[in-house]
Design a protein around this motif. Structure first.
Motif, PDB file in Angstrom:
ATOM      1  N   VAL A 134       0.873  -1.273  -0.093  1.00 54.64           N
ATOM      2  CA  VAL A 134       0.128  -0.063   0.057  1.00 54.64           C
ATOM      3  C   VAL A 134       0.902   1.369  -0.046  1.00 54.64           C
ATOM      4  O   VAL A 134       0.623   2.308  -0.822  1.00 54.64           O
ATOM      5  CB  VAL A 134      -1.064  -0.065   1.069  1.00 54.64           C
ATOM      6  CG1 VAL A 134      -1.717   1.404   1.406  1.00 54.64           C
ATOM      7  CG2 VAL A 134      -2.063  -1.034   1.057  1.00 54.64           C
ATOM      8  N   ALA A 135       2.099   1.160   0.730  1.00 56.17           N
ATOM      9  CA  ALA A 135       2.977   2.267   0.885  1.00 56.17           C
ATOM     10  C   ALA A 135       3.360   2.771  -0.628  1.00 56.17           C
ATOM     11  O   ALA A 135       3.695   3.849  -0.833  1.00 56.17           O
ATOM     12  CB  ALA A 135       3.843   2.131   1.904  1.00 56.17           C
ATOM     13  N   LYS A 136       3.617   1.663  -1.391  1.00 56.75           N
ATOM     14  CA  LYS A 136       4.295   1.751  -2.492  1.00 56.75           C
ATOM     15  C   LYS A 136       3.372   2.157  -3.685  1.00 56.75           C
ATOM     16  O   LYS A 136       3.596   2.053  -4.907  1.00 56.75           O
ATOM     17  CB  LYS A 136       5.091   0.592  -2.940  1.00 56.75           C
ATOM     18  CG  LYS A 136       6.107   0.181  -2.069  1.00 56.75           C
ATOM     19  CD  LYS A 136       7.429   1.414  -1.968  1.00 56.75           C
ATOM     20  CE  LYS A 136       8.253   1.036  -3.144  1.00 56.75           C
ATOM     21  NZ  LYS A 136       9.369   2.185  -3.558  1.00 56.75           N
ATOM     22  N   GLY A 137       1.920   2.260  -3.198  1.00 54.76           N
ATOM     23  CA  GLY A 137       0.963   2.584  -4.259  1.00 54.76           C
ATOM     24  C   GLY A 137       0.225   1.309  -4.784  1.00 54.76           C
ATOM     25  O   GLY A 137      -0.697   1.441  -5.763  1.00 54.76           O
ATOM     26  N   GLY A 138       0.365  -0.025  -4.173  1.00 56.41           N
ATOM     27  CA  GLY A 138      -0.305  -1.037  -4.932  1.00 56.41           C
ATOM     28  C   GLY A 138      -1.591  -1.555  -4.021  1.00 56.41           C
ATOM     29  O   GLY A 138      -1.886  -0.532  -3.154  1.00 56.41           O
ATOM     30  N   LYS A 139      -2.438  -2.359  -4.315  1.00 56.44           N
ATOM     31  CA  LYS A 139      -3.679  -2.450  -3.809  1.00 56.44           C
ATOM     32  C   LYS A 139      -3.615  -3.809  -3.047  1.00 56.44           C
ATOM     33  O   LYS A 139      -3.106  -4.865  -3.485  1.00 56.44           O
ATOM     34  CB  LYS A 139      -4.555  -2.663  -5.050  1.00 56.44           C
ATOM     35  CG  LYS A 139      -4.957  -1.317  -5.529  1.00 56.44           C
ATOM     36  CD  LYS A 139      -6.020  -1.577  -6.728  1.00 56.44           C
ATOM     37  CE  LYS A 139      -6.453  -0.138  -7.525  1.00 56.44           C
ATOM     38  NZ  LYS A 139      -7.144  -0.267  -8.402  1.00 56.44           N
ATOM     39  N   ASP A 140      -3.885  -3.599  -1.815  1.00 55.00           N
ATOM     40  CA  ASP A 140      -3.831  -4.994  -0.817  1.00 55.00           C
ATOM     41  C   ASP A 140      -4.758  -6.354  -1.496  1.00 55.00           C
ATOM     42  O   ASP A 140      -4.203  -7.155  -1.152  1.00 55.00           O
ATOM     43  CB  ASP A 140      -4.053  -4.651   0.589  1.00 55.00           C
ATOM     44  CG  ASP A 140      -5.176  -3.969   0.843  1.00 55.00           C
ATOM     45  OD1 ASP A 140      -6.284  -3.743  -0.055  1.00 55.00           O
ATOM     46  OD2 ASP A 140      -5.642  -3.812   1.973  1.00 55.00           O
ATOM     47  N   LYS A 141      -5.677  -5.958  -1.973  1.00 57.14           N
ATOM     48  CA  LYS A 141      -6.444  -7.073  -2.550  1.00 57.14           C
ATOM     49  C   LYS A 141      -5.862  -7.697  -3.556  1.00 57.14           C
ATOM     50  O   LYS A 141      -6.353  -9.165  -3.662  1.00 57.14           O
ATOM     51  CB  LYS A 141      -7.712  -6.401  -3.224  1.00 57.14           C
ATOM     52  CG  LYS A 141      -8.720  -5.705  -2.481  1.00 57.14           C
ATOM     53  CD  LYS A 141      -9.976  -5.259  -3.073  1.00 57.14           C
ATOM     54  CE  LYS A 141     -10.996  -4.488  -2.045  1.00 57.14           C
ATOM     55  NZ  LYS A 141     -12.073  -3.972  -2.546  1.00 57.14           N
TER      56      LYS A 141
END
Length: 143
Positions: free
Chosen positions: A42-49
């Protein structure tokens, strides 16, 4: 990115299983490793799903419980004080450490593995540090 954190978490599981042999400790490492992974993604801009499928959680569980995993075996060798413990986890621990420092993400398991490999911290001291962390709510959203 997710895969490199799985690699380090499986190294921690191999060491923990070798020294302590408890399924509860392994389950805790897997669960908290998933949390650390989510934080960084999430911190790097990804989606946790995107982590919740076979290539995410499935790979994490298999790599952390499969005793044939190279990184699990590396953790086992580190726990047995073998100096020839080399697999991806050794190198990725440094990469994750650098990402953690750049993002400020809290990743205590990955940091503990880094300290064991690169700062000559004993596994027992790393475990004590992990267990000494203050208690807090389970989910980051509740913090």
């Amino acid at each position: 990115m997710y895969t490199i954190i799985i690699i380090v978490t499986s190294t921690a599981c191999g060491a923990s299983d070798t020294l302590f042999g408890g399924f509860n400790a392994r389950a805790a490492l897997i669960t908290r490793g998933l949390t650390e992974t989510r934080r960084l993604v999430v911190a790097k801009g990804g989606k946790d799903k995107t982590m919740m499928g076979l290539s995410g959680v499935g790979d994490l569980v298999l790599t952390c419980t499969g005793t044939l995993s190279r990184n699990y075996q590396t953790g086992k060798a580190l726990a047995e004080d073998a100096s020839n413990a080399i697999a991806e986890g050794v190198f990725t621990a440094k990469s994750i450490h650098q990402m953690r420092e750049n993002t400020g993400v809290d990743m205590p398991i990955c940091e503990a593995v880094y300290k064991v490999i690169y700062e000559n911290c004993s596994i027992q001291d790393a475990l004590f540090t992990l267990q000494s962390r203050p208690l807090r709510k389970e989910n980051d959203e509740d913090e």
